[in-house]
Design an enzyme around this catalytic site. Structure first.
Site, mmCIF file in Angstrom:
data_model
loop_
_atom_site.group_PDB
_atom_site.id
_atom_site.type_symbol
_atom_site.label_atom_id
_atom_site.label_comp_id
_atom_site.label_asym_id
_atom_site.label_seq_id
_atom_site.Cartn_x
_atom_site.Cartn_y
_atom_site.Cartn_z
ATOM 1 N N LYS A 66 -5.724 -9.142 -7.082
ATOM 2 C CA LYS A 66 -6.862 -9.359 -6.187
ATOM 3 C C LYS A 66 -8.017 -8.428 -6.560
ATOM 4 C CE LYS A 66 -7.010 -7.730 -2.039
ATOM 5 N NZ LYS A 66 -6.850 -7.315 -0.633
ATOM 6 N N LYS A 78 -11.723 -3.011 -3.659
ATOM 7 C CA LYS A 78 -12.729 -1.955 -3.674
ATOM 8 C C LYS A 78 -12.338 -0.813 -4.597
ATOM 9 C CE LYS A 78 -14.146 -2.888 1.048
ATOM 10 N NZ LYS A 78 -13.797 -2.710 2.454
ATOM 11 N N LYS A 131 0.820 -1.218 0.000
ATOM 12 C CA LYS A 131 0.000 0.000 0.000
ATOM 13 C C LYS A 131 0.844 1.253 0.000
ATOM 14 C CE LYS A 131 -4.383 -1.431 1.982
ATOM 15 N NZ LYS A 131 -5.425 -1.113 2.955
#
Ligand code: AMP
Ligand code: TRP
Length: 339
Positions: free
Chosen positions: A201, A204, A118
């Site tokens: 993956k 969202k 991230k």
């Protein structure tokens, strides 16, 4: 350490940072529903304090919190059988999180792959909260002495860190106070992949809405996205092993299996030799059958935010009644003076 003295208790959480996806549903919520009434106390949380580790628009955060709660409820989490609440209404999470910041080591945090992913090349500019986040997650779990944590594959390392924190706390203070929690990562969909790129993956956020299915998508949208999902030219093989190196095909078989409550082996056995022109419409119909009623129910629930807030408030009260005595004992163990 014997763990039998701990009540069998499940805790898990989902961040209200954007909308819920099929990954959240199959990797988490559907499995949370299945654990209700299975000999566990079940506690499910909307982890809003985790969401703010990256900037969230305040009004958007409140809406997303209600949407995650609606997703839990629409999928079958029953507030009479599970405790359902949002994290920030139980201040003990933040308090135990601080204690664990003083137990966890910087070296442990540096090994967290999700943080590295991230933060990327931007590691100097992300919030301190994003870095400390796994320690707050350990607090979420251990505040209830949870013995089992159902999560998707991407959370495995964080649950292992939770065990390390529990073990170090117990060792440092010479107690057997926190359980060594077991991660429960089971079933055919613990890692649902992006519909446009089977090596990524499903998440969202992402450039294109076509790469994910949202739990709020209507029947037509669900069907269209699955029919347009990327695949390779080969038909479905005879065995699961032959899906090796075919990530998109592997993913659609896993999604089918999870929706139908089958094993991927059984899906392959039933559909061996089928081309995508046959299999994708079957998958789309199955997904619509299972997901469209949930999105309809979510919309109904979201139309009455007051009711969602009331349910979360009642859940928070029940959560506090478990959390408060555990936090108090933790403070006593650590030596924090109480007048
Ligand atoms: P998050 O939305 O990141 O808070 O994740 C909440 C839960 O959903 C965690 O247990 C995740 O592991 C799970 N989850 C999120 N995305 C996926 C995915 N693509 N496949 C399987 N599980 C997922
Ligand atoms: N970190 C989890 C995620 O990003 C969410 C989470 C926070 C969680 N606290 C938790 C999951 C406690 C399980 C148990 O998906």
């Amino acid at each position: 350490m014997t763990e039998t003295r701990f009540t069998p208790r499940v805790f898990s959480g989902i961040k209200p940072s954007g909308g819920l996806t099929l990954g959240n549903y199959l990797g988490a919520i559907k499995r949370f529903v299945a654990m209700q009434g299975g000999g566990f106390e079940t506690i499910y949380c909307v982890v809003d304090l985790h969401a703010i580790t990256v900037w969230q628009d305040p009004a958007g955060l409140r809406d997303a919190t209600r949407e995650v709660a609606a997703g839990y409820l629409a999928a079958g989490i029953d507030p009479a059988r599970s405790i359902l609440f949002n994290q920030s209404q139980v201040s003990q999470h933040a308090e135990l999180g601080w204690i664990f910041n003083c137990v966890a080591r910087v070296g442990w945090m540096n090994r967290m792959t999700q943080f590295k992913d991230k933060a990327g090349s931007n590691a100097e500019k992300v919030s301190l909260g994003l870095y400390a986040y796994p320690s707050l997650m350990a607090a979420d779990i251990l505040l209830y002495h949870a013995t089992h944590v159902p999560v998707g594959e991407d959370q495995k390392q964080h649950v292992e860190l939770t065990r390390d924190i529990a073990a170090k706390f117990n060792h440092d203070f010479g107690v057997e106070f926190f359980p060594l929690t077991t991660p429960v990562i089971e079933g055919p969909a613990t890692r649902v992949m992006n519909l446009r790129d089977g090596t990524k993956k499903m998440s969202k956020s992402g450039e294109s809405d076509m790469e994910r299915i949202n739990m709020t998508d209507d029947a037509d949208t669900i069907s269209k996205k699955l029919k347009k999902a990327r695949t390779d030219p080969a038909p479905l093989p005879e065995t699961l092993d032959e899906l090796e190196g075919r990530p998109e095909a592997r993913n659609l078989v896993g999604i089918y299996a999870a929706l139908a409550d089958m094993t991927p082996e059984a899906v392959i056995a039933e559909h061996a030799g089928a081309g995508w022109g046959t299999f994708k419409p079957l998958l789309a119909d199955l997904a619509v059958e299972k997901l469209a009623p949930i999105s309809t129910e979510m919309a109904r629930l979201m139309a009455d935010p007051g009711e969602i807030d009331r349910i979360l408030g009642q859940g928070a009260e029940k959560a506090r009644s478990i959390a408060e005595p555990i936090l108090r004992q933790t403070y006593d163990i650590v030596g924090l003076l109480r007048s």
